[in-house]
Motif scaffolding. Structure first.
Motif, PDB file in Angstrom:
ATOM      1  N   TRP A   1       0.842  -1.189   0.000  1.00  0.00           N
ATOM      2  CA  TRP A   1       0.000   0.000   0.000  1.00  0.00           C
ATOM      3  C   TRP A   1       0.882   1.244   0.000  1.00  0.00           C
ATOM      4  CZ3 TRP A   1      -5.255   1.069  -0.157  1.00  0.00           C
ATOM      5  CH2 TRP A   1      -5.667   2.336   0.263  1.00  0.00           C
ATOM      6  N   ALA A   2       0.901   1.959  -1.138  1.00  0.00           N
ATOM      7  CA  ALA A   2       1.667   3.202  -1.244  1.00  0.00           C
ATOM      8  C   ALA A   2       0.773   4.427  -1.130  1.00  0.00           C
ATOM      9  CB  ALA A   2       2.436   3.231  -2.562  1.00  0.00           C
ATOM     10  N   GLY A   3      -0.498   4.222  -0.760  1.00  0.00           N
ATOM     11  CA  GLY A   3      -1.395   5.335  -0.512  1.00  0.00           C
ATOM     12  C   GLY A   3      -1.225   5.865   0.903  1.00  0.00           C
ATOM     13  N   PRO A   4      -2.023   6.847   1.303  1.00  0.00           N
ATOM     14  CA  PRO A   4      -1.922   7.383   2.659  1.00  0.00           C
ATOM     15  C   PRO A   4      -2.186   6.310   3.710  1.00  0.00           C
ATOM     16  CG  PRO A   4      -3.215   8.844   1.263  1.00  0.00           C
ATOM     17  CD  PRO A   4      -3.003   7.579   0.483  1.00  0.00           C
ATOM     18  N   LEU A   5      -1.329   6.265   4.715  1.00  0.00           N
ATOM     19  CA  LEU A   5      -1.469   5.291   5.798  1.00  0.00           C
ATOM     20  C   LEU A   5      -2.852   5.372   6.432  1.00  0.00           C
ATOM     21  CD1 LEU A   5      -0.387   3.267   7.900  1.00  0.00           C
ATOM     22  CD2 LEU A   5       0.650   5.211   9.103  1.00  0.00           C
TER      23      LEU A   5
ATOM     24  N   GLY B   1      -5.509   6.499   5.097  1.00  0.00           N
ATOM     25  CA  GLY B   1      -6.515   6.142   4.106  1.00  0.00           C
ATOM     26  C   GLY B   1      -6.813   4.653   4.079  1.00  0.00           C
ATOM     27  N   PHE B   2      -5.828   3.818   4.369  1.00  0.00           N
ATOM     28  CA  PHE B   2      -6.061   2.370   4.397  1.00  0.00           C
ATOM     29  C   PHE B   2      -7.105   2.019   5.451  1.00  0.00           C
ATOM     30  CE2 PHE B   2      -5.219  -1.995   5.734  1.00  0.00           C
ATOM     31  CZ  PHE B   2      -5.096  -2.655   4.513  1.00  0.00           C
TER      32      PHE B   2
ATOM     33  N   ASP C   1      -9.520   4.038   6.367  1.00  0.00           N
ATOM     34  CA  ASP C   1     -10.669   4.913   6.115  1.00  0.00           C
ATOM     35  C   ASP C   1     -10.697   6.104   7.071  1.00  0.00           C
ATOM     36  OD1 ASP C   1     -12.870   5.667   4.616  1.00  0.00           O
ATOM     37  OD2 ASP C   1     -14.300   4.618   5.906  1.00  0.00           O
ATOM     38  N   TYR C   2      -9.511   6.567   7.469  1.00  0.00           N
ATOM     39  CA  TYR C   2      -9.360   7.783   8.289  1.00  0.00           C
ATOM     40  C   TYR C   2     -10.164   7.698   9.590  1.00  0.00           C
ATOM     41  CZ  TYR C   2      -7.896   9.260   3.631  1.00  0.00           C
ATOM     42  OH  TYR C   2      -7.291   9.326   2.395  1.00  0.00           O
ATOM     43  N   LYS C   3     -10.329   6.497  10.126  1.00  0.00           N
ATOM     44  CA  LYS C   3     -11.249   6.344  11.254  1.00  0.00           C
ATOM     45  C   LYS C   3     -10.752   6.990  12.545  1.00  0.00           C
ATOM     46  CE  LYS C   3      -9.862   1.623  12.649  1.00  0.00           C
ATOM     47  NZ  LYS C   3     -10.398   0.244  12.790  1.00  0.00           N
ATOM     48  N   LEU C   4      -9.470   7.266  12.638  1.00  0.00           N
ATOM     49  CA  LEU C   4      -8.944   7.964  13.818  1.00  0.00           C
ATOM     50  C   LEU C   4      -8.756   9.462  13.559  1.00  0.00           C
ATOM     51  CD1 LEU C   4      -6.158   5.413  14.898  1.00  0.00           C
ATOM     52  CD2 LEU C   4      -8.560   5.500  15.624  1.00  0.00           C
ATOM     53  N   GLY C   5      -9.071   9.899  12.337  1.00  0.00           N
ATOM     54  CA  GLY C   5      -8.816  11.277  11.924  1.00  0.00           C
ATOM     55  C   GLY C   5      -7.768  11.303  10.827  1.00  0.00           C
ATOM     56  N   ARG C   6      -7.573  12.453  10.230  1.00  0.00           N
ATOM     57  CA  ARG C   6      -6.646  12.586   9.103  1.00  0.00           C
ATOM     58  C   ARG C   6      -5.288  13.130   9.537  1.00  0.00           C
ATOM     59  NH1 ARG C   6      -8.529  12.456   3.784  1.00  0.00           N
ATOM     60  NH2 ARG C   6     -10.755  11.994   3.609  1.00  0.00           N
ATOM     61  N   LEU C   7      -4.243  12.482   9.064  1.00  0.00           N
ATOM     62  CA  LEU C   7      -2.899  13.006   9.265  1.00  0.00           C
ATOM     63  C   LEU C   7      -2.734  14.298   8.465  1.00  0.00           C
ATOM     64  CD1 LEU C   7      -0.961   9.633   8.963  1.00  0.00           C
ATOM     65  CD2 LEU C   7      -1.117  11.042  11.021  1.00  0.00           C
ATOM     66  N   GLY C   8      -2.032  15.254   9.018  1.00  0.00           N
ATOM     67  CA  GLY C   8      -1.920  16.572   8.406  1.00  0.00           C
ATOM     68  C   GLY C   8      -0.871  16.637   7.310  1.00  0.00           C
ATOM     69  N   TYR C   9      -1.243  17.263   6.207  1.00  0.00           N
ATOM     70  CA  TYR C   9      -0.328  17.505   5.087  1.00  0.00           C
ATOM     71  C   TYR C   9      -0.467  18.956   4.629  1.00  0.00           C
ATOM     72  CZ  TYR C   9       0.457  12.486   4.143  1.00  0.00           C
ATOM     73  OH  TYR C   9       0.810  11.169   4.217  1.00  0.00           O
ATOM     74  N   ARG C  10       0.551  19.412   3.926  1.00  0.00           N
ATOM     75  CA  ARG C  10       0.448  20.613   3.117  1.00  0.00           C
ATOM     76  C   ARG C  10       0.282  20.177   1.669  1.00  0.00           C
ATOM     77  NH1 ARG C  10      -0.706  25.285   5.204  1.00  0.00           N
ATOM     78  NH2 ARG C  10       0.765  26.515   3.965  1.00  0.00           N
TER      79      ARG C  10
ATOM     80  N   ALA D   1       3.753  17.720  16.731  1.00  0.00           N
ATOM     81  CA  ALA D   1       3.409  16.868  17.876  1.00  0.00           C
ATOM     82  C   ALA D   1       2.044  16.196  17.714  1.00  0.00           C
ATOM     83  CB  ALA D   1       3.452  17.690  19.158  1.00  0.00           C
ATOM     84  N   GLU D   2       1.050  16.957  17.273  1.00  0.00           N
ATOM     85  CA  GLU D   2      -0.296  16.410  17.137  1.00  0.00           C
ATOM     86  C   GLU D   2      -0.339  15.303  16.084  1.00  0.00           C
ATOM     87  OE1 GLU D   2      -4.795  17.995  15.986  1.00  0.00           O
ATOM     88  OE2 GLU D   2      -3.221  19.431  16.517  1.00  0.00           O
ATOM     89  N   GLU D   3       0.342  15.544  14.948  1.00  0.00           N
ATOM     90  CA  GLU D   3       0.367  14.545  13.881  1.00  0.00           C
ATOM     91  C   GLU D   3       1.138  13.297  14.313  1.00  0.00           C
ATOM     92  OE1 GLU D   3      -1.019  18.115  12.180  1.00  0.00           O
ATOM     93  OE2 GLU D   3       0.895  17.818  13.194  1.00  0.00           O
ATOM     94  N   LYS D   4       2.237  13.484  15.041  1.00  0.00           N
ATOM     95  CA  LYS D   4       3.026  12.323  15.467  1.00  0.00           C
ATOM     96  C   LYS D   4       2.247  11.451  16.447  1.00  0.00           C
ATOM     97  CE  LYS D   4       7.797  13.684  14.575  1.00  0.00           C
ATOM     98  NZ  LYS D   4       9.132  13.882  15.148  1.00  0.00           N
ATOM     99  N   SER D   5       1.433  12.073  17.269  1.00  0.00           N
ATOM    100  CA  SER D   5       0.598  11.304  18.192  1.00  0.00           C
ATOM    101  C   SER D   5      -0.416  10.467  17.424  1.00  0.00           C
ATOM    102  CB  SER D   5      -0.114  12.258  19.161  1.00  0.00           C
ATOM    103  OG  SER D   5      -1.023  11.552  19.977  1.00  0.00           O
ATOM    104  N   LEU D   6      -1.060  11.092  16.427  1.00  0.00           N
ATOM    105  CA  LEU D   6      -2.029  10.361  15.607  1.00  0.00           C
ATOM    106  C   LEU D   6      -1.318   9.298  14.773  1.00  0.00           C
ATOM    107  CD1 LEU D   6      -4.935  10.050  14.616  1.00  0.00           C
ATOM    108  CD2 LEU D   6      -4.502  11.885  12.953  1.00  0.00           C
ATOM    109  N   LEU D   7      -0.129   9.624  14.286  1.00  0.00           N
ATOM    110  CA  LEU D   7       0.647   8.660  13.518  1.00  0.00           C
ATOM    111  C   LEU D   7       0.936   7.412  14.343  1.00  0.00           C
ATOM    112  CD1 LEU D   7       2.360   7.790  11.069  1.00  0.00           C
ATOM    113  CD2 LEU D   7       4.245   9.155  12.023  1.00  0.00           C
ATOM    114  N   ALA D   8       1.302   7.603  15.609  1.00  0.00           N
ATOM    115  CA  ALA D   8       1.587   6.457  16.480  1.00  0.00           C
ATOM    116  C   ALA D   8       0.366   5.551  16.597  1.00  0.00           C
ATOM    117  CB  ALA D   8       2.033   6.947  17.852  1.00  0.00           C
ATOM    118  N   ASP D   9      -0.818   6.149  16.652  1.00  0.00           N
ATOM    119  CA  ASP D   9      -2.043   5.352  16.739  1.00  0.00           C
ATOM    120  C   ASP D   9      -2.279   4.565  15.454  1.00  0.00           C
ATOM    121  OD1 ASP D   9      -2.487   6.355  19.280  1.00  0.00           O
ATOM    122  OD2 ASP D   9      -3.819   7.966  18.598  1.00  0.00           O
ATOM    123  N   TYR D  10      -2.004   5.184  14.313  1.00  0.00           N
ATOM    124  CA  TYR D  10      -2.169   4.479  13.042  1.00  0.00           C
ATOM    125  C   TYR D  10      -1.114   3.383  12.859  1.00  0.00           C
ATOM    126  CZ  TYR D  10      -6.002   7.142  11.000  1.00  0.00           C
ATOM    127  OH  TYR D  10      -7.237   7.672  10.722  1.00  0.00           O
ATOM    128  N   VAL D  11       0.097   3.643  13.336  1.00  0.00           N
ATOM    129  CA  VAL D  11       1.138   2.610  13.267  1.00  0.00           C
ATOM    130  C   VAL D  11       0.721   1.389  14.088  1.00  0.00           C
ATOM    131  CG1 VAL D  11       3.502   2.044  13.950  1.00  0.00           C
ATOM    132  CG2 VAL D  11       3.034   4.180  12.740  1.00  0.00           C
TER     133      VAL D  11
END
Length: 382
Positions: free
Chosen positions: A230-234, A236-237, A239-248, A317-327
């Protein structure tokens, strides 16, 4: 008999993985939601001018990895290319990265290297362990050069005060006390002669690979394949159920001109009252070609919405916290490996993307041979 593999994403990660695994005897299906291959490094000829356009903004190939350099040259002829970025500050043009010419021009001096080193050092702040972008800049170049070349550009690029950004963003930018204006310092630098899309097409040209564009993969179908990459958004796999990771994301304002409009491939515009960050003139990315007309992009960064193309992971910080949950969710998933820039939520240069895909392909083959579970990520996101 080889595995039936699903590759979600036809960018560099997906293409390299598909090629390597097809050559290893597996059957690979590649899907991409867009109508073209090569992801964000997609290139296409402009019908009006014939210029090869970097559709999603400039991509310059540079690496010190001999293996990666040899690998890409299997699939394309690379022409020498030196990235010489300029910047317009308060109506004057300077070279980037900040070098001896920039320093002397900015301060109206004629300093030799050691004199310039001492001159800049006398103006820097004593911050032993910079934590933020702003602190790193003040310790690195001092308040004058920071205000001129970095502050405004960074505010526009990231949409926040530089004091909110980590120092690591600036640490990879060089400061030179000579007249070298080559933006990168890697041994191998170049451009594929026929563009990046032709490079990726050559990678995907293998009897073991099938490509489907305009195709969205449903993660619920993962168990229908021997393995999914899966090379799409982590997020997105799941379905963004924990919220969306932030991008520019980036908006491009395209305009055309006759002749040579700005004289270089990339002109930065860090002044705060200029709404865009830079202008790219695409004909200069292929200096071996000649075109009467020109195609240019003005680049406007902004927050990435649900329907936008994600470019730069924010990773505060906020994105890294959410990232840890998705990981943690990813570690519990089965039959899938998350790869590349979006799958690992990291900013990646093209050579690193290719290296990680090559290494992952080897790791997958080894894991299958040993009856072990393939890696969950091409590289650790955290």
């Amino acid at each position: 008999m080889g595995d039936r593999l699903m590759m979600v994403g036809a960018g560099l990660s997906g293409a390299v993985l598909a090629r390597q695994l097809a050559e290893a005897g597996h059957s690979v299906t590649v899907v991409d939601a867009r109508d073209h291959i090569a992801g964000n490094c997609h290139t296409a000829r402009d019908a009006q001018t014939g210029v090869m356009v970097h559709t999603y903004g400039p991509h310059i190939f540079h690496t010190d990895d001999d293996g990666v350099w040899d690998y890409v040259q299997r699939f394309a002829t690379f022409r020498p290319y030196k990235n010489q970025v300029k910047t317009t500050v308060e109506g004057r043009v300077y070279s980037l990265p900040v070098n001896l010419h920039t320093i002397n021009q900015f301060y109206g001096t004629a300093l030799r290297p050691e004199e310039a080193r001492a001159y800049v050092a006398a103006r820097t702040a004593d911050i032993p362990d910079p934590q933020t972008f702003e602190e790193q800049a003040l310790a690195f170049v001092g308040p004058d050069l920071y205000a001129a070349f970095f502050e405004g550009y960074t505010r526009k690029q990231w949409g926040t005060d530089p004091s909110n950004l980590p120092a690591s963003i600036l640490k990879r930018l060089p400061l030179r006390f000579n007249y070298d204006d080559n933006y990168f310092f890697h041994r191998h630098q170049g451009m594929p002669e026929d563009g990046y899309t032709a490079l990726v097409a050559a990678m995907l040209d293998h009897p073991g690979i099938t490509v489907h564009l305009n195709t969205v993969f449903d993660p619920a179908e993962t168990d229908q394949w021997d393995h999914v990459f899966w090379a799409g958004p982590l997020d997105g796999f799941f379905d963004y159920k924990l919220g969306r990771l932030g991008y520019r994301t980036l908006d491009f304002e395209t305009f055309r001109a006759d002749g040579d409009w700005q004289g270089c491939a990339v002109m930065n515009h860090p002044d705060a009252d200029v709404p865009y960050t830079r202008i790219s003139e695409h004909k200069h990315f292929a200096p071996w070609e000649s075109h009467a007309g020109s195609v240019l992009y003005r680049e406007f960064p902004r927050a990435c919405g649900p329907d936008d193309i994600p470019y730069y992971p924010i990773r505060l910080a906020e994105e890294k916290s959410l990232l840890a949950d998705y990981v943690a969710l990813a570690e519990q998933a089965s039959g899938v490996t998350f790869v590349g820039r979006l799958g690992t939520y990291r900013y990646l240069d093209m050579d690193v993307t290719i290296r990680e895909a090559l290494d992952l392909a080897d790791a997958y083959v080894a894991a299958r041979a040993d009856g072990e579970t393939p890696p969950r990520f091409s590289a650790a996101p955290l």
